[in-house]
Scaffold this active site. Structure first.
Site, PDB file in Angstrom:
ATOM      1  N   GLY A 285       0.789  -1.228   0.000  1.00 46.29           N
ATOM      2  CA  GLY A 285       0.000   0.000   0.000  1.00 46.29           C
ATOM      3  C   GLY A 285       0.820   1.276   0.000  1.00 46.29           C
ATOM      4  CG  HIS A 286       4.455   3.582   1.526  1.00 48.01           C
ATOM      5  ND1 HIS A 286       5.727   3.918   1.125  1.00 48.01           N
ATOM      6  CD2 HIS A 286       4.011   4.643   2.238  1.00 48.01           C
ATOM      7  CE1 HIS A 286       6.043   5.106   1.591  1.00 48.01           C
ATOM      8  NE2 HIS A 286       5.035   5.575   2.270  1.00 48.01           N
ATOM      9  CE1 TYR A 287       2.052   7.317  -1.055  1.00 48.98           C
ATOM     10  CE2 TYR A 287       4.393   6.966  -1.332  1.00 48.98           C
ATOM     11  CZ  TYR A 287       3.351   7.633  -0.728  1.00 48.98           C
ATOM     12  OH  TYR A 287       3.618   8.599   0.198  1.00 48.98           O
TER      13      TYR A 287
END
Length: 139
Positions: free
Chosen positions: A37-39
């Protein structure tokens, strides 16, 4: 040893002594859960994890040098400058200088030059650690 830091993140693969401190390494692995999730679509190692790499490495070194009844905690982040992203497949190398405060031996300043495996500077970090004897802040 208690694990009072970023559990379950193990932000250091290896710590070795160097001429003026320590050198820590951390492999950035594409399957690590925090990268998803990053990114999305462009995963990068979160900057706060670079801080944690430096913190965990310095903490290990200070605890090892001062004995089993010592606990080390992060007292302050004095400065951080991020210069280049760390991507999956990169190896973060943090060359850390550790200096005991001459006025207070319970304080240790850590200055880290963080680089990717290709030699590009990824960050410059300065932390201050507090050394606690027997887990007490009064030590």
């Amino acid at each position: 040893m208690s694990r009072s830091f970023a559990a379950p993140l193990d932000a250091v693969d290896q710590v070795e002594p160097s001429a003026d401190g320590i050198t820590a390494t951390k492999r950035i692995v594409a399957t690590d859960p925090y990268l998803e999730g990053h990114y999305p679509g462009f995963p990068i190692y979160p900057g706060v994890f670079t801080l944690e790499t430096v913190h965990q490495a310095a903490r290990r070194a200070v605890e090892a040098s001062r004995g089993p009844d010592v606990r080390v905690e992060l007292a302050a982040v004095r400065s951080v400058r991020f210069r280049a992203p760390l991507l999956p497949g990169d190896v973060l190398t943090a060359s850390c200088q550790l200096r005991v405060d001459p006025d207070d031996p319970r304080r240790v300043r850590v200055v880290a030059d963080c680089r990717r495996g290709d030699g590009v500077a990824s960050a410059k970090v300065t932390l201050e650690l507090r050394v606690l004897a027997g887990g007490s802040a009064d030590a």
